[in-house]
Design a protein around this motif. Structure first.
Motif, short mmCIF file in Angstrom:
data_model
loop_
_atom_site.label_atom_id
_atom_site.label_comp_id
_atom_site.label_asym_id
_atom_site.label_seq_id
_atom_site.Cartn_x
_atom_site.Cartn_y
_atom_site.Cartn_z
N SER A 82 0.82 -1.22 0.00
CA SER A 82 0.00 0.00 0.00
C SER A 82 0.85 1.26 0.00
CB SER A 82 -0.93 0.00 1.22
OG SER A 82 -1.78 -1.13 1.20
N ALA A 132 -13.62 1.51 -8.36
CA ALA A 132 -12.25 1.18 -7.96
C ALA A 132 -12.25 -0.01 -7.01
CB ALA A 132 -11.60 2.39 -7.29
N MET A 133 -13.17 -0.03 -6.04
CA MET A 133 -13.20 -1.14 -5.09
C MET A 133 -13.66 -2.44 -5.75
SD MET A 133 -12.38 -1.92 -1.99
CE MET A 133 -12.45 -0.50 -0.88
N ALA A 189 -10.78 -3.69 -7.72
CA ALA A 189 -9.77 -4.24 -6.81
C ALA A 189 -10.19 -5.61 -6.31
CB ALA A 189 -9.58 -3.29 -5.62
N CYS A 191 -18.77 -3.84 0.41
CA CYS A 191 -18.18 -2.54 0.73
C CYS A 191 -19.20 -1.44 0.55
CB CYS A 191 -16.97 -2.29 -0.19
SG CYS A 191 -16.25 -0.64 -0.11
N ALA A 240 -14.31 4.53 2.38
CA ALA A 240 -14.79 3.20 2.00
C ALA A 240 -14.65 2.27 3.20
CB ALA A 240 -14.01 2.65 0.81
N LEU A 246 -14.64 -1.73 3.86
CA LEU A 246 -14.53 -3.01 3.17
C LEU A 246 -14.47 -4.14 4.19
CD1 LEU A 246 -13.91 -4.72 0.56
CD2 LEU A 246 -11.48 -4.26 1.05
N ALA A 268 -5.47 -5.81 -0.36
CA ALA A 268 -6.74 -5.17 -0.71
C ALA A 268 -6.60 -3.65 -0.75
CB ALA A 268 -7.81 -5.58 0.30
N TYR A 270 -7.02 -1.26 -4.12
CA TYR A 270 -8.03 -0.21 -4.15
C TYR A 270 -7.39 1.15 -4.42
CZ TYR A 270 -11.28 3.29 -2.30
OH TYR A 270 -12.08 4.41 -2.14
N GLU A 276 -6.32 1.50 -8.05
CA GLU A 276 -7.44 1.73 -8.95
C GLU A 276 -8.04 3.13 -8.75
OE1 GLU A 276 -8.47 -0.15 -11.37
OE2 GLU A 276 -7.19 -1.88 -10.97
N LEU A 277 -8.21 3.53 -7.49
CA LEU A 277 -8.83 4.82 -7.21
C LEU A 277 -7.97 5.97 -7.72
CD1 LEU A 277 -11.17 6.35 -5.86
CD2 LEU A 277 -9.80 6.40 -3.76
#
Length: 264
Positions: A6, A97-98, A101, A126, A141, A143, A179, A183, A186-187
């Protein structure tokens, strides 16, 4: 926790062992935040969903993550054009995005329910909550990551663990890092596309392929209005949902709770 995957995506990531609300924290500090600042925890003690609903989960079983999206010159008036005119797409882009992911993590049926949920075969994985401040937008978010069936808040929820996303021998912390990294990756890309967009066409093309609400029979509960029953037939230019009732012309819904009346 170190979160190497991350932090490689989001160097400004701040991790808390516990936090009342990641969204509330970033909203409070918005004036001094840098663009795409991230705050995350796996123990959110006073989380909120849409319409101020309580969002809670056992410690270590879910991910709460908020991202601050700066707007040049402040939030301003959405009617002023540019990205501000497309603010209504941010919840949908965050959901996209989520969902993407989750697919990267091995959950191929993840998709978006308008306006801000991620579902897996009708079960909620989510939820997304965006909040506008004078300085930018906070995208939150929540999740479900390591929740067992017994820990689910409702029978219509699910988690990455229950959907088989964990790798063999992977710890809950390692799954959480994968995860979160997927995310944020993508976001960040979608926010870049949102900033570059000159209209809704490109954003619609990103969201609608994962929008599980489109083409469904739906019930929409709207504030102060009777329930709307009809078929969802896509997204308006501002990200609102178009619903075609059994009789009459299609209506545009900008706010409301949507129930999918059937799943295919």
């Amino acid at each position: 926790m170190q979160f190497p995957l991350s932090r490689a995506v989001a160097p400004s990531l701040e991790w808390r062992d516990s936090c009342p609300s990641t969204n509330a924290d970033l909203v409070r500090r918005a004036e001094g935040l840098g663009d795409l600042a991230v705050l995350a925890t796996d123990d959110q003690t006073a989380g909120r969903g849409r319409l101020d609903r309580v969002w809670s989960a056992p410690p270590g079983a879910s991910l709460a993550v908020s991202v601050f999206v700066a707007l040049e010159g402040g939030a301003g008036d959405p009617a002023s054009g540019g990205p501000r005119a497309l603010l209504g797409w941010l919840p949908l882009l965050a959901g996209t995005a989520m969902a993407t992911a989750a697919r990267r993590l091995g959950v191929p049926s993840a998709g978006v329910k308008w306006p801000n949920d991620v579902l897996v075969d009708g079960r909620k994985l989510c939820g997304v909550l965006t909040e506008l401040t004078p300085h930018g937008v906070v995208i939150g978010a929540g999740l479900n990551t390591a929740m067992t069936r017994e820990q689910l808040p409702v029978l219509t929820a699910t988690s990455l663990h229950l959907e088989g996303a964990a790798l063999e021998g992977e710890t809950p912390s390692e799954l959480l890092d994968r995860a979160l990294a997927a995310y944020l990756d993508e976001l960040t890309g979608l926010i870049g596309e949102w900033r570059a967009a000159t209209g809704p066409a490109a954003l619609r093309a990103r969201v609608e392929p994962l929008l599980q609400t489109a083409g469904r029979a739906v019930r929409v509960d709207r504030p102060g209005l009777p329930p709307l029953m009809g078929t969802a037939d896509g997204l308006a230019d501002d990200g609102s949902l178009r619903v075609h009732p059994a009789e009459g012309d299609a209506l545009t819904v900008s706010a409301g709770d949507v129930t999918h009346l059937r799943y295919e």
